[in-house]
Design a protein around this motif. Structure first.
Motif: not given
Length: 395
Positions: A147, A149, A170, A172, A385, A388-389, A392-393
């Motif tokens: 991920l 960011l 993502k 952010v 954010r 949240n990421a 979601d992952a």
């Protein structure tokens, strides 16, 4: 519902300002996340480390690896060995690393070798200067992360050019600005001259720094806002060569401090080299240069908010100056934060170590009207954010 176990890693002073809002956001969701904070101990001096945890209300680290100083290879190697022990014991779902210090790279590699997912806060930043150890750390970390960011659109494009999947990226925003906005009012209430007096480096007969005496006053007292320059300088390209450092000292004494008082927060590395090259006494004796010890986050934020011009090789101060609107002379040949530059709407000029280039920018900025620049998503909501990421992952 199983809690997601997140292990976040900090290693050096720049990381602390970035992990604080993330840690605070995780605390808001105790039913969803378990947070385990690792401090690798790359910055082991209390003034450079523990005071930041206290002032930014960061939870006490669950473990301190105590890595300490050493070459890049020594720090990375020791960090991997000690961090692996913590990983095997704690078994997190995610390891979250920040920034570009040795701990960022070392802990990412170690986690991936144990098939643990890794998220990188501040992914995609590139200076395109492979002489910088931080650039190697960024590239290696991003190449293996699950991920990414990112803080700005430039970082997004860098990662796309490198072939990263869109699903990994993502956007952010800049988590440093979360910290700035959360602490801006507290910093504004500080007294400028009390900061100077409390952290002043007074001279003594040996030319070495000594403890601040209560009866020693700064050669320039009662500074007014918007009437002085702040300087921080620590990168090897500026302070490790006698020729370079001497030319910069000449500029500071003969040109910059003539225009207005200069408040210089002296990094330990810089102080050591000033003394080694025989420049310390001359700087100390300059009536319009105020030497102070490294200061805490709120104190430096107050200095930045109050300064007419910021002169620095720090990426974090470059970002903060952008939002605060403080004209910033960035003493580097390249930057991983182009969004802060004047040509992209910011308030920073890249000059490298060249005294002539620095002087040109300095004179231009003397007539520069302070104006904050807020790149997209530099709004104080980045930590939310990021959480949240991660949610979601999933695990």
């Amino acid at each position: 519902m199983k809690k997601m176990k997140i292990m976040s890693v900090v290693g050096a002073r720049p990381n602390f300002m970035k992990i604080a809002p993330f840690a605070h956001e995780l605390v808001k969701h105790p039913d969803q996340f378990e947070h385990f904070l690792v401090h690798t101990g790359q910055h082991y001096d209390k003034a450079m480390s523990h005071s930041f945890f206290e002032s930014l209300n960061i939870p006490h680290p669950d473990v301190d690896l105590g890595i300490g100083s050493g070459s890049h290879a020594e720090q990375v190697g020791r960090t991997m060995i000690e961090f692996e022990k913590v990983l095997l014991e704690q078994k997190p779902d995610w390891v979250v690393v920040v920034g570009d210090v040795n701990a960022t790279c070392a802990c990412s590699i170690t986690a991936k070798k144990h098939h643990i997912k890794v998220a990188h806060i501040e992914a995609g930043l590139r200076s395109f200067d492979l002489h910088m150890p931080e650039e190697i750390n960024r590239m290696v970390t991003d190449s293996i992360c699950d991920l990414l960011l990112t803080p700005d659109e430039f970082a997004n494009e860098n990662l796309r050019r490198e072939g990263h999947a869109e699903s990994q990226i993502k956007f952010v925003g800049n988590i440093m600005i979360d910290t700035l906005e959360a602490n801006r009012n507290q910093a504004a209430e500080l007294d400028l001259n009390e900061i100077i007096q409390r952290n002043l480096i007074p001279p003594d007969v040996s030319g070495q720094a000594s403890e601040v005496s209560t009866d020693f006053r700064s050669p320039v007292s009662d500074l007014c806002e918007n009437s002085f320059t702040v300087l921080t300088m620590h990168r090897p390209s500026n302070v490790d060569s006698k020729e370079t450092l001497e030319s910069l000292v000449r500029l500071l004494i003969d040109k910059v401090s003539i225009e207005m008082p200069l408040v210089w927060s002296v990094h330990p590395r810089t102080k050591k080299n000033l003394q080694r090259f025989g420049l310390w006494d001359e700087v100390m004796q300059c009536a319009n240069i105020i030497l102070i010890n490294p200061v805490g986050y709120h104190e430096m934020l107050k200095l930045n908010m109050s300064a007419k011009i910021m002169l620095t090789d720090s990426g974090g101060l470059q970002e903060e100056s952008c939002v605060l609107g403080t004209p910033c002379i960035t003493m580097r040949e390249s930057t991983e934060r182009p969004v802060t530059l004047v040509e992209h709407g910011g308030v920073s000029e890249l000059t490298g170590s060249d005294p002539e280039g620095i002087l040109v920018a300095f004179k231009q900025f003397l007539n520069f009207d302070r104006r904050g620049h807020f790149p997209r998503l530099w709004d104080g909501g980045t930590a939310k954010r990021i959480v949240n990421a991660l949610r979601d992952a999933g695990c």
